[in-house]
Design a protein around this motif. Structure first.
Motif, PDB file in Angstrom:
ATOM      1  N   PHE A 214       0.833  -1.199   0.000  1.00  0.00           N
ATOM      2  CA  PHE A 214       0.000   0.000   0.000  1.00  0.00           C
ATOM      3  C   PHE A 214       0.872   1.256   0.000  1.00  0.00           C
ATOM      4  CE2 PHE A 214      -3.125  -3.058   1.443  1.00  0.00           C
ATOM      5  CZ  PHE A 214      -4.255  -2.659   0.735  1.00  0.00           C
ATOM      6  N   TYR A 215       0.622   2.102  -1.001  1.00  0.00           N
ATOM      7  CA  TYR A 215       1.226   3.432  -1.008  1.00  0.00           C
ATOM      8  C   TYR A 215       0.363   4.251  -0.056  1.00  0.00           C
ATOM      9  CZ  TYR A 215       3.491   1.955  -5.370  1.00  0.00           C
ATOM     10  OH  TYR A 215       4.236   1.296  -6.319  1.00  0.00           O
ATOM     11  N   VAL A 216       0.764   4.340   1.189  1.00  0.00           N
ATOM     12  CA  VAL A 216      -0.140   4.947   2.177  1.00  0.00           C
ATOM     13  C   VAL A 216      -0.041   6.474   2.184  1.00  0.00           C
ATOM     14  CG1 VAL A 216      -0.160   2.879   3.635  1.00  0.00           C
ATOM     15  CG2 VAL A 216       1.429   4.719   4.165  1.00  0.00           C
ATOM     16  N   LEU A 217       0.987   7.026   1.540  1.00  0.00           N
ATOM     17  CA  LEU A 217       1.188   8.483   1.497  1.00  0.00           C
ATOM     18  C   LEU A 217       1.137   9.113   2.894  1.00  0.00           C
ATOM     19  CD1 LEU A 217      -0.792   9.602  -1.716  1.00  0.00           C
ATOM     20  CD2 LEU A 217       1.583   8.898  -1.494  1.00  0.00           C
ATOM     21  N   ASN A 218       1.684   8.392   3.854  1.00  0.00           N
ATOM     22  CA  ASN A 218       1.791   8.859   5.247  1.00  0.00           C
ATOM     23  C   ASN A 218       0.434   9.100   5.915  1.00  0.00           C
ATOM     24  OD1 ASN A 218       4.440   8.723   4.592  1.00  0.00           O
ATOM     25  ND2 ASN A 218       4.965  10.827   5.089  1.00  0.00           N
ATOM     26  N   GLN A 219      -0.611   8.497   5.378  1.00  0.00           N
ATOM     27  CA  GLN A 219      -1.954   8.632   5.969  1.00  0.00           C
ATOM     28  C   GLN A 219      -2.494   7.238   6.246  1.00  0.00           C
ATOM     29  OE1 GLN A 219      -3.529  11.534   6.630  1.00  0.00           O
ATOM     30  NE2 GLN A 219      -1.713  12.622   5.902  1.00  0.00           N
ATOM     31  N   SER A 220      -3.236   7.094   7.332  1.00  0.00           N
ATOM     32  CA  SER A 220      -3.754   5.764   7.648  1.00  0.00           C
ATOM     33  C   SER A 220      -5.219   5.507   7.291  1.00  0.00           C
ATOM     34  CB  SER A 220      -3.550   5.471   9.135  1.00  0.00           C
ATOM     35  OG  SER A 220      -4.297   6.399   9.902  1.00  0.00           O
ATOM     36  N   PRO A 221      -6.132   6.524   7.313  1.00  0.00           N
ATOM     37  CA  PRO A 221      -7.563   6.182   7.264  1.00  0.00           C
ATOM     38  C   PRO A 221      -7.979   5.327   6.053  1.00  0.00           C
ATOM     39  CG  PRO A 221      -7.294   8.459   7.939  1.00  0.00           C
ATOM     40  CD  PRO A 221      -5.933   7.975   7.522  1.00  0.00           C
ATOM     41  N   ALA A 222      -7.506   5.675   4.848  1.00  0.00           N
ATOM     42  CA  ALA A 222      -7.960   4.918   3.669  1.00  0.00           C
ATOM     43  C   ALA A 222      -7.468   3.471   3.748  1.00  0.00           C
ATOM     44  CB  ALA A 222      -7.451   5.600   2.400  1.00  0.00           C
ATOM     45  N   THR A 223      -6.197   3.279   4.043  1.00  0.00           N
ATOM     46  CA  THR A 223      -5.647   1.916   4.054  1.00  0.00           C
ATOM     47  C   THR A 223      -6.286   1.083   5.168  1.00  0.00           C
ATOM     48  OG1 THR A 223      -3.586   2.759   3.132  1.00  0.00           O
ATOM     49  CG2 THR A 223      -3.490   0.589   4.163  1.00  0.00           C
ATOM     50  N   VAL A 224      -6.464   1.681   6.340  1.00  0.00           N
ATOM     51  CA  VAL A 224      -7.078   0.949   7.455  1.00  0.00           C
ATOM     52  C   VAL A 224      -8.494   0.501   7.064  1.00  0.00           C
ATOM     53  CG1 VAL A 224      -8.025   1.280   9.788  1.00  0.00           C
ATOM     54  CG2 VAL A 224      -5.662   1.936   9.294  1.00  0.00           C
ATOM     55  N   LYS A 225      -9.232   1.382   6.407  1.00  0.00           N
ATOM     56  CA  LYS A 225     -10.609   1.036   6.009  1.00  0.00           C
ATOM     57  C   LYS A 225     -10.595  -0.093   4.959  1.00  0.00           C
ATOM     58  CE  LYS A 225     -14.790   3.634   4.625  1.00  0.00           C
ATOM     59  NZ  LYS A 225     -15.798   2.801   5.114  1.00  0.00           N
ATOM     60  N   ILE A 226      -9.666  -0.022   4.035  1.00  0.00           N
ATOM     61  CA  ILE A 226      -9.589  -1.062   2.991  1.00  0.00           C
ATOM     62  C   ILE A 226      -9.275  -2.422   3.634  1.00  0.00           C
ATOM     63  CG2 ILE A 226      -8.274  -1.855   0.977  1.00  0.00           C
ATOM     64  CD1 ILE A 226      -7.794   1.270   0.489  1.00  0.00           C
ATOM     65  N   ILE A 227      -8.319  -2.424   4.536  1.00  0.00           N
ATOM     66  CA  ILE A 227      -7.953  -3.702   5.174  1.00  0.00           C
ATOM     67  C   ILE A 227      -9.143  -4.235   5.963  1.00  0.00           C
ATOM     68  CG2 ILE A 227      -6.427  -4.821   6.837  1.00  0.00           C
ATOM     69  CD1 ILE A 227      -4.228  -2.848   5.988  1.00  0.00           C
ATOM     70  N   ALA A 228      -9.779  -3.335   6.721  1.00  0.00           N
ATOM     71  CA  ALA A 228     -10.902  -3.766   7.580  1.00  0.00           C
ATOM     72  C   ALA A 228     -12.059  -4.311   6.756  1.00  0.00           C
ATOM     73  CB  ALA A 228     -11.369  -2.594   8.435  1.00  0.00           C
ATOM     74  N   GLU A 229     -12.235  -3.792   5.541  1.00  0.00           N
ATOM     75  CA  GLU A 229     -13.417  -4.176   4.766  1.00  0.00           C
ATOM     76  C   GLU A 229     -13.124  -5.183   3.654  1.00  0.00           C
ATOM     77  OE1 GLU A 229     -16.083  -1.021   3.890  1.00  0.00           O
ATOM     78  OE2 GLU A 229     -15.794  -0.141   5.881  1.00  0.00           O
ATOM     79  N   THR A 230     -11.959  -5.790   3.708  1.00  0.00           N
ATOM     80  CA  THR A 230     -11.670  -6.892   2.775  1.00  0.00           C
ATOM     81  C   THR A 230     -11.257  -8.097   3.623  1.00  0.00           C
ATOM     82  OG1 THR A 230      -9.362  -6.232   2.643  1.00  0.00           O
ATOM     83  CG2 THR A 230     -10.821  -5.385   0.924  1.00  0.00           C
ATOM     84  N   GLN A 231     -10.990  -9.182   2.930  1.00  0.00           N
ATOM     85  CA  GLN A 231     -10.579 -10.401   3.633  1.00  0.00           C
ATOM     86  C   GLN A 231      -9.181 -10.258   4.230  1.00  0.00           C
ATOM     87  OE1 GLN A 231     -10.283 -13.657   1.001  1.00  0.00           O
ATOM     88  NE2 GLN A 231     -10.621 -15.192   2.603  1.00  0.00           N
ATOM     89  N   LEU A 232      -8.534  -9.152   3.902  1.00  0.00           N
ATOM     90  CA  LEU A 232      -7.191  -8.902   4.412  1.00  0.00           C
ATOM     91  C   LEU A 232      -7.180  -8.894   5.944  1.00  0.00           C
ATOM     92  CD1 LEU A 232      -4.366  -8.317   3.360  1.00  0.00           C
ATOM     93  CD2 LEU A 232      -5.033  -5.972   2.958  1.00  0.00           C
ATOM     94  N   ALA A 233      -8.207  -8.291   6.548  1.00  0.00           N
ATOM     95  CA  ALA A 233      -8.271  -8.204   8.016  1.00  0.00           C
ATOM     96  C   ALA A 233      -8.274  -9.605   8.609  1.00  0.00           C
ATOM     97  CB  ALA A 233      -9.521  -7.443   8.437  1.00  0.00           C
ATOM     98  N   GLU A 234      -9.124 -10.455   8.070  1.00  0.00           N
ATOM     99  CA  GLU A 234      -9.250 -11.833   8.559  1.00  0.00           C
ATOM    100  C   GLU A 234      -7.931 -12.592   8.347  1.00  0.00           C
ATOM    101  OE1 GLU A 234     -11.690 -15.335   6.651  1.00  0.00           O
ATOM    102  OE2 GLU A 234     -12.786 -13.446   6.688  1.00  0.00           O
ATOM    103  N   LEU A 235      -7.344 -12.403   7.157  1.00  0.00           N
ATOM    104  CA  LEU A 235      -6.102 -13.114   6.851  1.00  0.00           C
ATOM    105  C   LEU A 235      -4.983 -12.689   7.790  1.00  0.00           C
ATOM    106  CD1 LEU A 235      -6.126 -12.990   2.954  1.00  0.00           C
ATOM    107  CD2 LEU A 235      -6.112 -15.051   4.354  1.00  0.00           C
ATOM    108  N   ARG A 236      -4.914 -11.393   8.091  1.00  0.00           N
ATOM    109  CA  ARG A 236      -3.859 -10.918   8.980  1.00  0.00           C
ATOM    110  C   ARG A 236      -4.060 -11.433  10.392  1.00  0.00           C
ATOM    111  NH1 ARG A 236       0.294 -10.092   6.408  1.00  0.00           N
ATOM    112  NH2 ARG A 236       1.144  -9.185   8.290  1.00  0.00           N
ATOM    113  N   GLN A 237      -5.328 -11.492  10.844  1.00  0.00           N
ATOM    114  CA  GLN A 237      -5.551 -11.973  12.211  1.00  0.00           C
ATOM    115  C   GLN A 237      -5.301 -13.463  12.331  1.00  0.00           C
ATOM    116  OE1 GLN A 237      -9.353 -10.267  12.883  1.00  0.00           O
ATOM    117  NE2 GLN A 237      -8.419  -8.284  13.320  1.00  0.00           N
ATOM    118  N   ALA A 238      -5.557 -14.178  11.210  1.00  0.00           N
ATOM    119  CA  ALA A 238      -5.397 -15.628  11.243  1.00  0.00           C
ATOM    120  C   ALA A 238      -3.926 -16.047  11.279  1.00  0.00           C
ATOM    121  CB  ALA A 238      -6.069 -16.221  10.011  1.00  0.00           C
TER     122      ALA A 238
END
Ligand code: FAD
Length: 294
Positions: free
Chosen positions: A269-293
């Protein structure tokens, strides 16, 4: 851990790209944003290396702070712009002393005001030469390189650009991170072409969530990535910053989930030193589940 092992062990490797802030206020804000991003435990964090010497001394400082504070692998970007081979060796020695894990080896863009990349006397012309220098003289570093799903804007043809990527991998690159793109078909085509050419290192899509039409138009005009008409017209239908954030993030969520479904080896992720967009994307895709697993 070597990059090859990281990709072998993890179902999906997560990385973030930062840039060195210009002011101390920007630096303080960066630390706050990085703390938010750490919630999903990235596998490594990278920091860009300023074009034309603008911010290079701050690259190592930022990644040192991130590594000390969060105890995770870090990568410094490094370009050939304005450097002799010895300058590059000096930087790599400093990076080594500082405990940098990986190098993102790049040619770099022409410095501001210059029309084209000019090799320094005693310097290097292409990223493949930098990869070879690192491979021969600094084997402690694993190396990532840039790939272009929509072809690098200076390349003579898509085929030549792919051959260049193969040269970088043959010179010792361990993984490829792509330029940002907004149409996954471009990525899938690129990935298939890489496989057909025998490029067999992980190819990681680079995702830049759009949060402002004006900003993304400026970025794409510089890097040559294409904004799909449908996305551009949705973004331009309302000037409010909340609307543009929502449309950009919704697009990135769909794009990211489709890439996960297609079993990409990682996401950068090119986060451009900001968190809100990337955090929302991770939370709302299977990425969140995969990272916790994990
Ligand atoms: P190269 O791989 O050297 O390719 C440059 C051009 O030369 C291409 O068109 C290629 O096809 C062509 N070419 C290569 N070899 C040959 C050859 N032997 N003969 C003829 N043509 C050849 N820029 C920064 O300034 N700082 C950063 O931190 C930074 N980070 C980046 C991170 C990522 C993931 C990406 C995708 C880009 C990044 N960039 C950064 C931008 C990058 O520097 C530019 O895209 C630059 O124009 C090309 O760099 P490269 O490493 O891809 O170059």
């Amino acid at each position: 851990m070597p990059i090859a092992d990281l990709f072998a062990e993890k179902k999906l490797v997560l990385s973030y790209e930062l840039f060195p802030p210009k002011t101390s206020k920007g630096e303080a804000a960066l630390h706050e944003q990085v703390s938010q991003l750490m919630h999903y435990s990235p596998d490594f964090v990278t920091c860009t290396y300023g074009a034309g010497g603008s911010s290079r001394h701050r690259t190592l400082a930022i990644i040192d702070q991130v590594k000390q504070r969060f105890q995770l692998p870090v990568a410094s970007h490094l370009t050939c712009v304005g450097s002799t081979r010895d300058d590059l060796r000096d930087y790599l020695n400093r990076a080594l002393r500082q405990g940098v894990d990986f190098i993102v080896a790049l040619r770099g863009d022409p410095p501001q005001g210059a029309q084209e990349f000019l090799k320094m006397e005693g310097g290097l012309s292409f990223a493949s030469e930098l990869v070879a220098l690192i491979h021969d003289e600094f084997p402690q570093f694993d190396v990532l390189v840039a790939g272009y799903p929509e072809t690098h804007r200076e390349a003579t043809s898509a085929t030549d650009d792919l051959q260049n990527l193969k040269r970088k991998v043959d010179a010792g690159a361990d993984a490829v991170v792509t330029q940002l793109f907004y149409n996954n078909d471009d990525f899938f085509r690129f990935r298939d072409q890489c496989t057909a050419l025998g490029i067999n290192v992980p190819i990681v899509p680079g995702i830049l969530p759009i949060t402002s039409l004006q900003q993304i138009q400026r970025i794409t005009s510089l890097c040559g990535a294409r904004l799909p008409l449908e996305l551009e017209s949705r973004l331009s239908s309302n000037e409010s910053s909340q609307w543009q954030f929502d449309v950009g993030v919704e697009w990135a969520i769909r794009q990211t989930q489709q890439l996960i479904d297609a079993e990409v080896p990682g996401l950068h992720f090119y986060v451009l030193n900001q968190s809100p967009a990337t955090v929302k994307i991770i939370a709302e895709t299977q990425l969140a589940e995969l990272r916790q697993a994990m």
